[in-house]
Enzyme design. Structure first.
Site, PDB file in Angstrom:
ATOM      1  N   ALA A  20       0.829  -1.212   0.000  1.00 30.17           N
ATOM      2  CA  ALA A  20       0.000   0.000   0.000  1.00 30.17           C
ATOM      3  C   ALA A  20       0.862   1.261   0.000  1.00 30.17           C
ATOM      4  O   ALA A  20       0.550   2.239  -0.687  1.00 30.17           O
ATOM      5  CB  ALA A  20      -0.927  -0.005   1.213  1.00 30.17           C
ATOM      6  N   GLU A  40      11.216   2.920   4.655  1.00 29.58           N
ATOM      7  CA  GLU A  40      11.035   1.474   4.645  1.00 29.58           C
ATOM      8  C   GLU A  40      12.135   0.805   5.474  1.00 29.58           C
ATOM      9  O   GLU A  40      13.321   1.099   5.310  1.00 29.58           O
ATOM     10  CB  GLU A  40      11.056   0.957   3.194  1.00 29.58           C
ATOM     11  CG  GLU A  40      11.208  -0.534   3.014  1.00 29.58           C
ATOM     12  CD  GLU A  40      10.170  -1.381   3.756  1.00 29.58           C
ATOM     13  OE1 GLU A  40       8.986  -0.996   3.792  1.00 29.58           O
ATOM     14  OE2 GLU A  40      10.569  -2.417   4.335  1.00 29.58           O
ATOM     15  N   ASN A  98       4.903 -12.721  -1.721  1.00 33.47           N
ATOM     16  CA  ASN A  98       3.647 -13.478  -1.696  1.00 33.47           C
ATOM     17  C   ASN A  98       3.606 -14.506  -2.825  1.00 33.47           C
ATOM     18  O   ASN A  98       4.544 -14.632  -3.603  1.00 33.47           O
ATOM     19  CB  ASN A  98       2.425 -12.544  -1.679  1.00 33.47           C
ATOM     20  CG  ASN A  98       2.199 -11.824  -2.999  1.00 33.47           C
ATOM     21  OD1 ASN A  98       2.746 -12.185  -4.031  1.00 33.47           O
ATOM     22  ND2 ASN A  98       1.393 -10.786  -2.968  1.00 33.47           N
ATOM     23  N   PHE A  99       2.499 -15.251  -2.879  1.00 28.90           N
ATOM     24  CA  PHE A  99       2.384 -16.335  -3.869  1.00 28.90           C
ATOM     25  C   PHE A  99       1.842 -15.871  -5.212  1.00 28.90           C
ATOM     26  O   PHE A  99       1.494 -16.695  -6.047  1.00 28.90           O
ATOM     27  CB  PHE A  99       1.505 -17.458  -3.316  1.00 28.90           C
ATOM     28  CG  PHE A  99       2.236 -18.381  -2.398  1.00 28.90           C
ATOM     29  CD1 PHE A  99       3.500 -18.824  -2.724  1.00 28.90           C
ATOM     30  CD2 PHE A  99       1.674 -18.818  -1.226  1.00 28.90           C
ATOM     31  CE1 PHE A  99       4.203 -19.666  -1.890  1.00 28.90           C
ATOM     32  CE2 PHE A  99       2.354 -19.658  -0.371  1.00 28.90           C
ATOM     33  CZ  PHE A  99       3.626 -20.089  -0.706  1.00 28.90           C
ATOM     34  N   HIS A 542      -3.234 -13.650   5.249  1.00 31.51           N
ATOM     35  CA  HIS A 542      -4.104 -12.539   4.861  1.00 31.51           C
ATOM     36  C   HIS A 542      -4.520 -11.734   6.084  1.00 31.51           C
ATOM     37  O   HIS A 542      -5.668 -11.294   6.178  1.00 31.51           O
ATOM     38  CB  HIS A 542      -5.351 -13.071   4.144  1.00 31.51           C
ATOM     39  CG  HIS A 542      -5.052 -13.725   2.830  1.00 31.51           C
ATOM     40  ND1 HIS A 542      -5.949 -14.528   2.172  1.00 31.51           N
ATOM     41  CD2 HIS A 542      -3.936 -13.683   2.059  1.00 31.51           C
ATOM     42  CE1 HIS A 542      -5.390 -14.956   1.039  1.00 31.51           C
ATOM     43  NE2 HIS A 542      -4.176 -14.464   0.956  1.00 31.51           N
ATOM     44  N   ILE A 586      -5.890 -11.395  -1.005  1.00 30.48           N
ATOM     45  CA  ILE A 586      -6.310 -10.003  -0.755  1.00 30.48           C
ATOM     46  C   ILE A 586      -5.433  -8.919  -1.375  1.00 30.48           C
ATOM     47  O   ILE A 586      -5.707  -7.743  -1.200  1.00 30.48           O
ATOM     48  CB  ILE A 586      -6.463  -9.742   0.763  1.00 30.48           C
ATOM     49  CG1 ILE A 586      -5.113  -9.791   1.483  1.00 30.48           C
ATOM     50  CG2 ILE A 586      -7.455 -10.714   1.384  1.00 30.48           C
ATOM     51  CD1 ILE A 586      -5.194  -9.345   2.941  1.00 30.48           C
TER      52      ILE A 586
HETATM   53  C1  LIG Z   1       3.656 -15.641   2.341  1.00 29.66           C
HETATM   54  C2  LIG Z   1       2.546 -14.790   1.806  1.00 29.66           C
HETATM   55  C3  LIG Z   1       1.814 -15.228   0.707  1.00 29.66           C
HETATM   56  C4  LIG Z   1       0.773 -14.453   0.209  1.00 29.66           C
HETATM   57  N1  LIG Z   1       0.172 -14.824  -0.961  1.00 29.66           N
HETATM   58  C5  LIG Z   1      -0.740 -13.996  -1.541  1.00 29.66           C
HETATM   59  C6  LIG Z   1      -1.240 -14.285  -2.836  1.00 29.66           C
HETATM   60  O1  LIG Z   1      -0.847 -15.251  -3.488  1.00 29.66           O
HETATM   61  N2  LIG Z   1      -2.184 -13.444  -3.348  1.00 29.66           N
HETATM   62  C7  LIG Z   1      -2.639 -12.361  -2.657  1.00 29.66           C
HETATM   63  O2  LIG Z   1      -3.543 -11.688  -3.159  1.00 29.66           O
HETATM   64  N3  LIG Z   1      -2.159 -12.060  -1.437  1.00 29.66           N
HETATM   65  C8  LIG Z   1      -1.190 -12.817  -0.886  1.00 29.66           C
HETATM   66  N4  LIG Z   1      -0.643 -12.487   0.322  1.00 29.66           N
HETATM   67  C9  LIG Z   1      -1.166 -11.305   1.038  1.00 29.66           C
HETATM   68  C10 LIG Z   1      -0.688  -9.938   0.513  1.00 29.66           C
HETATM   69  O3  LIG Z   1       0.576 -10.026  -0.091  1.00 29.66           O
HETATM   70  C11 LIG Z   1      -0.660  -8.952   1.679  1.00 29.66           C
HETATM   71  O4  LIG Z   1      -1.920  -8.939   2.301  1.00 29.66           O
HETATM   72  C12 LIG Z   1      -0.336  -7.518   1.250  1.00 29.66           C
HETATM   73  O5  LIG Z   1       0.832  -7.495   0.473  1.00 29.66           O
HETATM   74  C13 LIG Z   1      -0.184  -6.640   2.488  1.00 29.66           C
HETATM   75  O6  LIG Z   1       0.068  -5.313   2.102  1.00 29.66           O
HETATM   76  P1  LIG Z   1       0.266  -4.167   3.195  1.00 29.66           P
HETATM   77  O7  LIG Z   1       0.530  -2.921   2.449  1.00 29.66           O
HETATM   78  O8  LIG Z   1      -0.843  -4.202   4.150  1.00 29.66           O
HETATM   79  O9  LIG Z   1       1.572  -4.598   4.029  1.00 29.66           O
HETATM   80  P2  LIG Z   1       3.039  -4.920   3.513  1.00 29.66           P
HETATM   81  O10 LIG Z   1       3.069  -5.094   2.048  1.00 29.66           O
HETATM   82  O11 LIG Z   1       3.533  -6.050   4.330  1.00 29.66           O
HETATM   83  O12 LIG Z   1       3.859  -3.606   3.830  1.00 29.66           O
HETATM   84  C14 LIG Z   1       4.279  -3.178   5.106  1.00 29.66           C
HETATM   85  C15 LIG Z   1       5.663  -2.543   4.958  1.00 29.66           C
HETATM   86  O13 LIG Z   1       5.966  -1.780   6.123  1.00 29.66           O
HETATM   87  C16 LIG Z   1       7.331  -1.987   6.464  1.00 29.66           C
HETATM   88  N5  LIG Z   1       7.484  -1.676   7.898  1.00 29.66           N
HETATM   89  C17 LIG Z   1       6.930  -2.324   8.944  1.00 29.66           C
HETATM   90  N6  LIG Z   1       7.296  -1.743  10.107  1.00 29.66           N
HETATM   91  C18 LIG Z   1       8.093  -0.680   9.766  1.00 29.66           C
HETATM   92  C19 LIG Z   1       8.774   0.328  10.526  1.00 29.66           C
HETATM   93  N7  LIG Z   1       8.711   0.373  11.869  1.00 29.66           N
HETATM   94  N8  LIG Z   1       9.497   1.262   9.847  1.00 29.66           N
HETATM   95  C20 LIG Z   1       9.572   1.239   8.481  1.00 29.66           C
HETATM   96  N9  LIG Z   1       8.955   0.306   7.735  1.00 29.66           N
HETATM   97  C21 LIG Z   1       8.206  -0.631   8.369  1.00 29.66           C
HETATM   98  C22 LIG Z   1       7.550  -3.449   6.115  1.00 29.66           C
HETATM   99  O14 LIG Z   1       8.909  -3.775   6.002  1.00 29.66           O
HETATM  100  C23 LIG Z   1       6.773  -3.584   4.812  1.00 29.66           C
HETATM  101  O15 LIG Z   1       7.575  -3.260   3.699  1.00 29.66           O
HETATM  102  C24 LIG Z   1       0.412 -13.232   0.851  1.00 29.66           C
HETATM  103  C25 LIG Z   1       1.147 -12.792   1.957  1.00 29.66           C
HETATM  104  C26 LIG Z   1       2.221 -13.543   2.420  1.00 29.66           C
HETATM  105  C27 LIG Z   1       3.010 -13.028   3.589  1.00 29.66           C
END
Ligand SMILES: Cc1cc2nc3c(=O)[nH]c(=O)nc-3n(C[C@H](O)[C@H](O)[C@H](O)COP(=O)(O)OP(=O)(O)OC[C@H]3O[C@@H](n4cnc5c(N)ncnc54)[C@H](O)[C@@H]3O)c2cc1C
Length: 608
Positions: A20, A40, A98-99, A542, A586
């Site tokens: 995001a 990051e 992710n996958f 998720h 998601i």
């Molecule tokens: C193993 C796995 C498989 C998955 N497979 C799928 C799939 O096949 N299809 C699908 O649709 N979804 C999949 N998902 C889910 C999907 O990828 C996630 O839900 C989504 O990417 C989350 O996005 P986000 O922006 O909420 O968090 P994230 O993308 O996790 O971003 C959070 C960011 O904040 C950074 N951060 C955290 N704390 C700090 C801090 N204190 N200071 C600075 N930076 C910080 C982290 O390093 C990270 O880069 C999967 C997830 C995982 C883990």
């Protein structure tokens, strides 16, 4: 990169350059008049072959340079096992490990977000953003030949967004048999699942660039070399945000910047003239809020953190799709990813991939099915469904539970997602990382059928374990704490016996008398199915909902413009704001929510 002047205030500071966070940074910096900073914790690994090659993803898990590698508390309903939760720790966040499955949410599911008090967050309002993030490619002829794809509507979601979405060239007889077997159960998809309504088996797309056969994710898409050239966008990697800084002299605390810890161990303050946007993900956005003084008074006082805004909902309402993994030994001629355990096979495939991007390492071949409530006898009748839900009536009192009940009762909504996964899955009691789930340890070759509950009733939590950013938060998913989740999941597991029966096209690909995991356990009745859940349920990764978008009195942390209650100039934008877990995988919803949030922020800038 030229030295960055961190003393000069930025307009927007984005905390977390994940899925995001990079959408927000990209869209806000389209306006050259605003200065945007992304901070990051991880490094930029967007040219790392392990990240880029879809088939080598297992090599990322558990390694400190890629994965936060969280672990749950022991789960009483799962024989006290702990559950691993991989999370991306690099530019692109979890989209980098992710996958790659790319699915779309259902209409009823997103409409329920609006019903829960979030104006502007119904399916039709989100739909344009579900188109905006992606460039959807025409399916290759080979995938049409094997999987039909007659339901795929070319005109529905072409788009020209930064994330490439494509069908694979590498489907095989297992995918074909999967589709036919569900059709035999009355579950054949006839409309495009991207349109918000679909029940049945279908071949999903993946976030893979069909030209380069590489992972298409937030860092390569939203922070591509063109975007990186913008002089008004600065991305600071390997830097931890420790907390948000507030001006507390007015009637409400105003977020004015953040405190960071650089990779050289230096602490600094950075100012944000307009807003701080928290995008650290479901397990870490609440951590940063709590460390900054926003959360439950009891928790903050326990760790000697001065309370800035008391809101006990921070870190609550955590939802996750539970997934039960049953592996079945395949017949000698049936393809299985387990053959990659042989270094000669792996090396040959790596060579093929390096030479031209060809072969299975550049593909995703997981297949999907959505179904209403099913059990060992097939699709459950509306009367039996009502009766089951009514028997848990006393637990279905909250607005959330009532919304989910409607979804489960609806004839159009999917209670289950089933997945066909091309390798064996092992479930140690205390996994060291996600890799232990998917790397083959058993000598036989397997494929795995996964049963996922789309709408869990249980709610977990994630809270700080100390006053310091280095202390991992405590994640308790409380799986099946609403016993109805176990009842539903176990019925889905019973249904799997119908899929693997020797008479079905899918069952015919399995070894006659072959092994299964959990070993010897057949879901011949509900009790045995529950035993399988206890032994084989993990997370689909998720996690969402820990900073939920809802009215404050109903457990909300952010309002419908994603502003943190009780503060000014502070928002959360990531999966933590989802009020209800979407159907299926998601990432599409994370991208779409972030795209919509960017428009809200731009709009609100006019009145700042
Ligand atoms: C193993 C796995 C498989 C998955 N497979 C799928 C799939 O096949 N299809 C699908 O649709 N979804 C999949 N998902 C889910 C999907 O990828 C996630 O839900 C989504 O990417 C989350 O996005 P986000 O922006 O909420 O968090 P994230 O993308 O996790 O971003 C959070 C960011 O904040 C950074 N951060 C955290 N704390 C700090 C801090 N204190 N200071 C600075 N930076 C910080 C982290 O390093 C990270 O880069 C999967 C997830 C995982 C883990």
């Amino acid at each position: 990169m030229a030295a960055v002047d961190l003393e000069k205030p930025f307009d927007y500071v984005v905390v977390g350059g994940g899925t995001a966070g990079l959408v927000i940074a990209n869209r806000l910096s389209e306006d050259s008049d605003v200065r945007v900073l992304v901070i990051e914790a991880g490094a930029d690994r967007s040219s790392d072959p392990l990240v880029l090659c879809p088939g080598l993803v297992a090599g990322l898990y558990g390694k400190d340079e890629y994965d936060w590698n969280f672990t749950s508390t022991p789960q009483p309903t799962l024989n006290n096992r702990v559950i691993n939760q991989a999370r991306g720790k690099m530019l692109g966040g979890s989209s980098a490990l992710n996958f790659l499955m790319l699915l779309y949410p259902s209409k009823g599911n997103i409409d329920a977000w609006a019903v829960l008090g979030n104006e502007g967050w119904d399916f039709d309002s989100l739909a344009p953003y579900l188109r905006k993030f992606a460039t959807v490619h025409t399916p290759p002829q080979s995938s049409k030949d094997l999987c039909g794809l007659t339901y795929h509507n070319e005109d529905l979601a072409k788009g020209d967004g930064p994330i490439h979405v494509t069908f694979s060239e590498g489907y095989n007889v297992t995918n074909q048999a999967w589709l036919k077997t569900f059709a035999g159960q009355g579950l054949e998809v006839t409309t495009d699942p991207r349109d918000g309504r679909a029940l049945g088996a279908f071949q999903n797309q993946a976030s893979i660039d069909p030209v380069t056969h590489t992972r298409s994710f937030a860092a390569t898409g939203y922070y591509n070399p063109e975007v990186a050239k913008r002089s008004n966008l600065v991305v600071l990697t390997e830097t931890l945000v420790e907390k948000i800084v507030f001006d507390t002299t007015g009637d409400e605390p105003v977020a004015t910047g953040v405190e960071i810890l650089t990779k050289d161990g230096e602490k600094k303050q950075i100012s944000a003239n307009l807003e701080v946007i928290l995008s650290a993900g479901t397990l870490q956005s609440p951590q940063i809020l709590e460390l900054s003084g926003i959360g439950s008074k009891d928790i903050l006082e326990k760790h000697n953190i001065p309370v800035i805004v008391e809101n006990p909902s921070v870190g609550e309402n955590v939802q996750d799709h539970p997934i039960v993994c049953q592996s079945f030994e395949v017949a000698d001629t049936t393809p299985s990813g387990d053959v990659l355990r042989d270094p000669n096979v792996l090396n040959a495939l790596v060579g093929m991939y390096q030479a031209s991007g060809a072969g299975p390492l550049g593909q995703s071949t997981i297949s999907v099915a959505y179904s209403p409530l099913v059990d060992g006898s097939g699709i459950v009748s509306p009367e039996a469904k009502k009766e089951l839900l009514a028997s848990h009536e006393h637990t279905l009192t909250t607005p959330d539970a009532q919304a989910i009940r409607k979804l489960v009762e609806s004839p159009d909504e999917a209670t289950f997602q089933f997945l066909l996964f091309p390798t064996q899955v092992s479930i140690p009691d205390v996994p060291k990382s996600m890799a232990e789930y998917i790397l083959p340890v058993l000598p036989e070759n397997y494929i795995t059928v996964m049963t996922i509950l789309n709408h869990p009733f249980s709610r977990g939590s994630v809270h700080i374990s100390g006053p310091d950013i280095h202390a991992a938060p405590v994640w308790d998913p409380k799986y099946n704490s609403n016993l109805l989740d176990m009842e539903l999941l176990a019925r889905g597991v019973e249904f799997v016996e119908r899929l693997v029966d020797k008479s079905t096209p899918f069952g015919k690909l399995l070894k006659d008398g072959g092994k299964r995991q959990p070993e010897g356990l057949v879901a011949t009745d509900l009790e045995k199915a529950k035993e399988i859940v206890r032994k084989r349920q993990i997370s689909v990764f998720h996690v969402s909902g820990s900073c939920a978008m809802k009215p404050r009195e109903q457990g909300g942390v952010v309002d419908a413009r994603l502003r943190v209650y009780g503060t000014k100039r502070l928002r959360v934008v990531d999966a933590s704001v989802f009020p209800l877990e979407p159907v299926g995988n998601i990432q599409s919803v994370v991208y779409a929510v972030a795209e919509k949030a960017a428009d809200l922020i731009k709009e609100d800038r006019k009145s700042l």
